[in-house]
Write a protein that holds these residues in place. Structure first.
Motif, mmCIF file in Angstrom:
data_model
loop_
_atom_site.group_PDB
_atom_site.id
_atom_site.type_symbol
_atom_site.label_atom_id
_atom_site.label_comp_id
_atom_site.label_asym_id
_atom_site.label_seq_id
_atom_site.Cartn_x
_atom_site.Cartn_y
_atom_site.Cartn_z
ATOM 1 N N GLY A 264 0.786 -1.223 0.000
ATOM 2 C CA GLY A 264 0.000 0.000 0.000
ATOM 3 C C GLY A 264 0.822 1.280 0.000
ATOM 4 O O GLY A 264 0.635 2.144 -0.870
ATOM 5 N N PRO A 265 1.744 1.467 0.968
ATOM 6 C CA PRO A 265 2.525 2.711 0.967
ATOM 7 C C PRO A 265 3.330 2.915 -0.310
ATOM 8 O O PRO A 265 3.441 4.038 -0.804
ATOM 9 C CB PRO A 265 3.443 2.539 2.193
ATOM 10 N N ALA A 266 3.887 1.833 -0.854
ATOM 11 C CA ALA A 266 4.653 1.953 -2.095
ATOM 12 C C ALA A 266 3.760 2.369 -3.257
ATOM 13 O O ALA A 266 4.161 3.156 -4.126
ATOM 14 C CB ALA A 266 5.351 0.632 -2.419
ATOM 15 N N ALA A 267 2.519 1.853 -3.287
ATOM 16 C CA ALA A 267 1.593 2.227 -4.350
ATOM 17 C C ALA A 267 1.237 3.706 -4.264
ATOM 18 O O ALA A 267 1.182 4.411 -5.281
ATOM 19 C CB ALA A 267 0.329 1.374 -4.271
ATOM 20 N N MET A 268 0.993 4.206 -3.059
ATOM 21 C CA MET A 268 0.683 5.621 -2.890
ATOM 22 C C MET A 268 1.889 6.481 -3.257
ATOM 23 O O MET A 268 1.748 7.543 -3.884
ATOM 24 C CB MET A 268 0.252 5.896 -1.453
ATOM 25 N N ALA A 269 3.080 6.037 -2.863
ATOM 26 C CA ALA A 269 4.294 6.773 -3.214
ATOM 27 C C ALA A 269 4.475 6.830 -4.729
ATOM 28 O O ALA A 269 4.860 7.871 -5.283
ATOM 29 C CB ALA A 269 5.504 6.117 -2.555
ATOM 30 N N ALA A 270 4.181 5.729 -5.400
ATOM 31 C CA ALA A 270 4.296 5.702 -6.861
ATOM 32 C C ALA A 270 3.324 6.684 -7.494
ATOM 33 O O ALA A 270 3.652 7.369 -8.475
ATOM 34 C CB ALA A 270 4.037 4.290 -7.383
ATOM 35 N N ALA A 271 2.112 6.792 -6.933
ATOM 36 C CA ALA A 271 1.128 7.717 -7.477
ATOM 37 C C ALA A 271 1.610 9.163 -7.358
ATOM 38 O O ALA A 271 1.489 9.945 -8.306
ATOM 39 C CB ALA A 271 -0.210 7.535 -6.752
ATOM 40 N N ARG A 272 2.180 9.527 -6.218
ATOM 41 C CA ARG A 272 2.680 10.897 -6.051
ATOM 42 C C ARG A 272 3.858 11.156 -6.988
ATOM 43 O O ARG A 272 3.976 12.240 -7.579
ATOM 44 C CB ARG A 272 3.115 11.131 -4.611
ATOM 45 N N GLY A 273 4.741 10.182 -7.121
ATOM 46 C CA GLY A 273 5.862 10.354 -8.033
ATOM 47 C C GLY A 273 5.397 10.533 -9.473
ATOM 48 O O GLY A 273 5.907 11.385 -10.210
ATOM 49 N N ALA B 283 8.248 10.862 -3.647
ATOM 50 C CA ALA B 283 7.726 9.526 -3.360
ATOM 51 C C ALA B 283 8.216 9.030 -1.999
ATOM 52 O O ALA B 283 7.473 8.370 -1.260
ATOM 53 C CB ALA B 283 8.147 8.552 -4.462
ATOM 54 N N GLY B 284 9.467 9.339 -1.649
ATOM 55 C CA GLY B 284 9.982 8.919 -0.345
ATOM 56 C C GLY B 284 9.203 9.536 0.801
ATOM 57 O O GLY B 284 8.886 8.860 1.792
ATOM 58 N N HIS B 285 8.904 10.819 0.677
ATOM 59 C CA HIS B 285 8.091 11.483 1.697
ATOM 60 C C HIS B 285 6.705 10.850 1.785
ATOM 61 O O HIS B 285 6.197 10.573 2.876
ATOM 62 C CB HIS B 285 7.967 12.973 1.365
ATOM 63 N N THR B 286 6.092 10.610 0.639
ATOM 64 C CA THR B 286 4.747 10.026 0.607
ATOM 65 C C THR B 286 4.739 8.628 1.199
ATOM 66 O O THR B 286 3.795 8.243 1.900
ATOM 67 C CB THR B 286 4.232 9.990 -0.841
ATOM 68 N N LEU B 287 5.768 7.857 0.927
ATOM 69 C CA LEU B 287 5.881 6.512 1.495
ATOM 70 C C LEU B 287 5.857 6.560 3.014
ATOM 71 O O LEU B 287 5.144 5.784 3.674
ATOM 72 C CB LEU B 287 7.171 5.856 0.996
ATOM 73 N N ALA B 288 6.624 7.491 3.593
ATOM 74 C CA ALA B 288 6.698 7.595 5.048
ATOM 75 C C ALA B 288 5.362 8.020 5.646
ATOM 76 O O ALA B 288 4.894 7.451 6.639
ATOM 77 C CB ALA B 288 7.792 8.591 5.434
ATOM 78 N N VAL B 289 4.715 9.023 5.037
ATOM 79 C CA VAL B 289 3.434 9.514 5.561
ATOM 80 C C VAL B 289 2.360 8.441 5.463
ATOM 81 O O VAL B 289 1.558 8.243 6.391
ATOM 82 C CB VAL B 289 2.998 10.789 4.820
ATOM 83 N N THR B 290 2.344 7.725 4.343
ATOM 84 C CA THR B 290 1.327 6.683 4.154
ATOM 85 C C THR B 290 1.530 5.545 5.154
ATOM 86 O O THR B 290 0.555 4.981 5.675
ATOM 87 C CB THR B 290 1.373 6.139 2.721
ATOM 88 N N ALA B 291 2.780 5.208 5.444
ATOM 89 C CA ALA B 291 3.043 4.156 6.425
ATOM 90 C C ALA B 291 2.506 4.559 7.803
ATOM 91 O O ALA B 291 1.927 3.737 8.523
ATOM 92 C CB ALA B 291 4.540 3.881 6.502
ATOM 93 N N VAL B 292 2.667 5.831 8.165
ATOM 94 C CA VAL B 292 2.134 6.303 9.446
ATOM 95 C C VAL B 292 0.608 6.266 9.440
ATOM 96 O O VAL B 292 -0.029 5.909 10.438
ATOM 97 C CB VAL B 292 2.643 7.728 9.741
ATOM 98 N N SER B 293 0.007 6.611 8.302
ATOM 99 C CA SER B 293 -1.457 6.721 8.234
ATOM 100 C C SER B 293 -2.156 5.383 8.423
ATOM 101 O O SER B 293 -3.343 5.343 8.764
ATOM 102 C CB SER B 293 -1.877 7.320 6.889
#
Length: 308
Positions: free
Chosen positions: A136-145, A173-183
């Motif tokens: 999940g977090p990687a998919a969200m990070a990919a979307a932001r990238g 994407a790295g920032h988004t990955l971290a935020v999504t993991a927390v969420s």
């Protein structure tokens, strides 16, 4: 007999469903991509921003449609479980926004559409299945990238601008990955390790954002202008660090649901100074300042509608 007046749409409920304050974090993706491409923002960049906004809102509506049963138990105040927005209307909104986003990308050119199609696919795949998996977090990070690359593809000719924008996309994407993991733990709280990892990510990104860009971004720039650009980039990067790191530290010290939600909100708000710093790092100070202006607008609306 008097017929009761028909109620119109609940605008506040739709603002909550579509996460209106978070919408201000979207244009900066495209602007950062346009800056990294080396091109000058123009009409196609505006079309890409419109496409990005539509696809983002499609994801917001689809997210709540997919989570309606879970939200009924954990967040019954949300628009769908509370009955203020019908599930069918949310799904229809997601479909219409996706179609509009792809249409606007097509108007921006074939390279932009070539990025928008996998971006839309990533949004739907995340909301309908990947969100609940380790991917999940990687998919969200990919979307932001991909959203950042959409700006590069729309602004510059060919595929080379997309390659130039890849490093900026990786940082976002790295920032988004971290935020999504927390969420993933914002309703239950949990281990301090995840917000600690997000805190470390924010620190690493701050260092990278503060580093002087390569010669391509500064070639031909007079020394005083480079010094001013360095100062602007450092200041914005510091703003990013403060916005992202402070709530993550609090969540690491006490990973309660309330503080975890604040960490997620801080991470979302920090996206704007991150985008601005990426613009400045690419040698586009005017675009960086334009992006920064979106931050107080997001904060103003966040006082009325939750950003998460």
């Amino acid at each position: 007999m008097v017929t009761p007046a028909r109620r119109g749409p609940d605008l506040r409920a739709w603002a909550e469903l579509l996460r209106l304050p978070a919408l201000f974090t979207v244009p900066g993706d495209v602007l950062a991509g346009a800056s990294a491409s080396g091109g000058r923002p123009g009409p196609r960049t505006l079309l890409a921003i419109g496409s990005s906004v539509c696809l983002y809102e499609a994801g917001m509506a689809l997210n709540d449609w997919a989570d309606r049963d879970e939200d009924a138990a954990e967040r019954p105040h949300r628009p769908l479980p509370s009955g203020r927005v019908r599930p069918g209307a949310a799904l229809a909104a997601a479909s219409v926004c996706t179609a509009a986003g792809l249409a606007l990308a097509a108007r921006a050119g074939r390279p932009a559409l070539a990025v928008a199609i996998p971006l839309a696919a990533a949004v739907w795949a995340y909301d309908l299945g990947l969100k609940r998996t380790p991917a999940g977090p990687a998919a969200m990070a990919a979307a932001r990238g991909l959203d950042l690359l959409l700006g590069a593809a729309a602004t510059g000719p060919g595929t080379r601008p997309v390659r130039h924008a890849a490093p900026s996309a990786a940082l976002l994407a790295g920032h988004t990955l971290a935020v999504t993991a927390v969420s993933r733990r914002e309703t239950t709280g949990g281990t301090p390790l995840v917000p600690l990892a997000a805190l470390a990510t924010a620190g690493a990104l701050t260092v990278l954002l503060g580093a002087r860009p390569g010669t391509r971004a500064t070639s031909g720039t007079p020394a005083p202008a480079r010094a001013a650009g360095d100062l602007l980039r450092t200041g914005i990067a510091t703003g990013y660090a403060v916005t992202a790191a402070r709530p993550c530290l609090h969540a690491a010290l006490n990973p309660s649901p309330a503080l975890t939600q604040r960490a997620v909100g801080g991470g979302i708000r920090a996206t704007i100074p991150l985008q601005a710093a990426l613009c400045a790092r690419s040698g586009a100070p005017a675009t960086a300042l334009l992006t920064v202006v979106l931050a107080p607008l997001a904060a103003r609306f966040a006082r009325k509608v939750s950003i998460t």
